[in-house]
Structures are given as C-alpha cells and as structure tokens.
Design an enzyme around this catalytic site. Sequence first.
Site, PDB file in Angstrom:
ATOM      1  N   CYS A 183       0.816  -1.200   0.000  1.00  0.00           N
ATOM      2  CA  CYS A 183       0.000   0.000   0.000  1.00  0.00           C
ATOM      3  C   CYS A 183       0.854   1.257   0.000  1.00  0.00           C
ATOM      4  O   CYS A 183       0.520   2.240   0.632  1.00  0.00           O
ATOM      5  CB  CYS A 183      -0.942  -0.017   1.199  1.00  0.00           C
ATOM      6  SG  CYS A 183      -2.465   0.879   0.926  1.00  0.00           S
ATOM      7  N   GLY A 191      -7.256  -3.212   6.481  1.00  0.00           N
ATOM      8  CA  GLY A 191      -6.055  -3.417   5.687  1.00  0.00           C
ATOM      9  C   GLY A 191      -5.713  -2.157   4.935  1.00  0.00           C
ATOM     10  O   GLY A 191      -6.016  -1.051   5.372  1.00  0.00           O
ATOM     11  N   CYS A 192      -5.123  -2.318   3.790  1.00  0.00           N
ATOM     12  CA  CYS A 192      -4.731  -1.173   2.971  1.00  0.00           C
ATOM     13  C   CYS A 192      -5.939  -0.292   2.686  1.00  0.00           C
ATOM     14  O   CYS A 192      -6.982  -0.775   2.251  1.00  0.00           O
ATOM     15  CB  CYS A 192      -4.144  -1.684   1.657  1.00  0.00           C
ATOM     16  SG  CYS A 192      -3.758  -0.377   0.494  1.00  0.00           S
ATOM     17  N   PHE A 193      -5.792   0.992   2.930  1.00  0.00           N
ATOM     18  CA  PHE A 193      -6.951   1.852   2.734  1.00  0.00           C
ATOM     19  C   PHE A 193      -7.353   1.988   1.275  1.00  0.00           C
ATOM     20  O   PHE A 193      -8.480   2.337   0.973  1.00  0.00           O
ATOM     21  CB  PHE A 193      -6.835   3.203   3.417  1.00  0.00           C
ATOM     22  CG  PHE A 193      -5.521   3.937   3.373  1.00  0.00           C
ATOM     23  CD1 PHE A 193      -4.714   3.978   2.258  1.00  0.00           C
ATOM     24  CD2 PHE A 193      -5.106   4.627   4.503  1.00  0.00           C
ATOM     25  CE1 PHE A 193      -3.529   4.678   2.250  1.00  0.00           C
ATOM     26  CE2 PHE A 193      -3.921   5.344   4.505  1.00  0.00           C
ATOM     27  CZ  PHE A 193      -3.135   5.368   3.366  1.00  0.00           C
TER      28      PHE A 193
END
Length: 192
Positions: free
Chosen positions: A7, A34-36
């Site tokens: 990310c 998790g990853c935005f």
Amino acid sequence: MFVAAACSAEPSSAQQPRQAPLPAGQQEAVFAGGCFWCMEHDMGALPGVSSVMSGYTGGRNANPTYENHPGHFEAVRVRFDPNVITYRQLVDRYWRLTDPTDDGGQFCDRGSSYRPAIFVTPDQRADAEASKAAVVASGNVNGEVITPILSLGPFTEAEEYHRDYARRNPAHYAAYRTGCGRDARLRQVWRR
C-alpha cells in the site's frame, strides 16, 4: 512474480487539506480493513455512499503521516446518505470486505496499521455490536471473528497521493489487489 507494494506509493509534497465539513443530511462511518486503497475502492462502490476518504485513526500521534503513524490504523471515513444506505447496512457490508479472523494485518499487508477494526460513535455502537453478533451467529466465517469495535477518535486524512488510488492508478491497483491475494482469501474466509 508480483511483490506487493504494501500500500505504498510515491509521496508528493502537497499539504493535507483541512477536513471538509459533513454535508447536510449525510452521516459518517469509519472502518479499518487493511490497505486503505482497497477499503476506499470497495466502500465507494456502494449505492448511497457519497465519498470515501483514506486516513489514519486510533493512534496517539497528533499529526500522523504515511511515514509516521505509530499505533494508528489505516482507515477510511465513509460519508453516506442514510436514506439510501443505513449505518447497519454499511457495517454488514464491511465484514465481507475483510478477514475478521486476522488481527495481524489484512492479506499481504502485515503489521498493526493494517489490522481490521470498526470505529464507532456512541450512537453507532449498538448497530456495530449487533452486526458482529450476527456474523458470529451465522457460522459463515471460517474462523473466530476477532475484529474489535473501538470508540472513534480523531481521523486524519491521508496524503493526496493515497486518495482515490484505485481510480487514478487502475493497473497498479489491480496488480496490487491480485498479488496481495485479497479476493482469494475473502472466498476462503467467507466460504464463497
């Protein structure tokens, strides 16, 4: 072989703008999963969602950045029209976008900033708790549901280069999402 970028993207020197006021008739919800980039992409596709902003919450640093956000979660602030989609419907959808059995991160993104969590106001807590109880009772999750429901504190918007990443960088986002194994893991966890 794809190596997940965890990310990350190239930083810019742009200053973070002040948070825009909540438009009349809109409500907000904050989720970490998790990853935005992925949460922003998936939540933004829901009818009734007017905007999704990547950012940081849950930590003690007054001015978190991507390079310095100890204790914070990568999260998204979802603004929505409650006449089209309710808070409870958003929470119900959130579960299916995450692995609620993993508290060490999400998918290929590991570490405390990638942990899943639902951040609530006092008015949202009952709906979030009821939604979590329904997920646990359903037996549809392959594992123990451990995602916490936490009180919402300050939310700091992420840097410009993280915002709306999937739309602005579709090829890189698609490679990241596939290489990270997000969708394959969701099928395993949710038995679909």
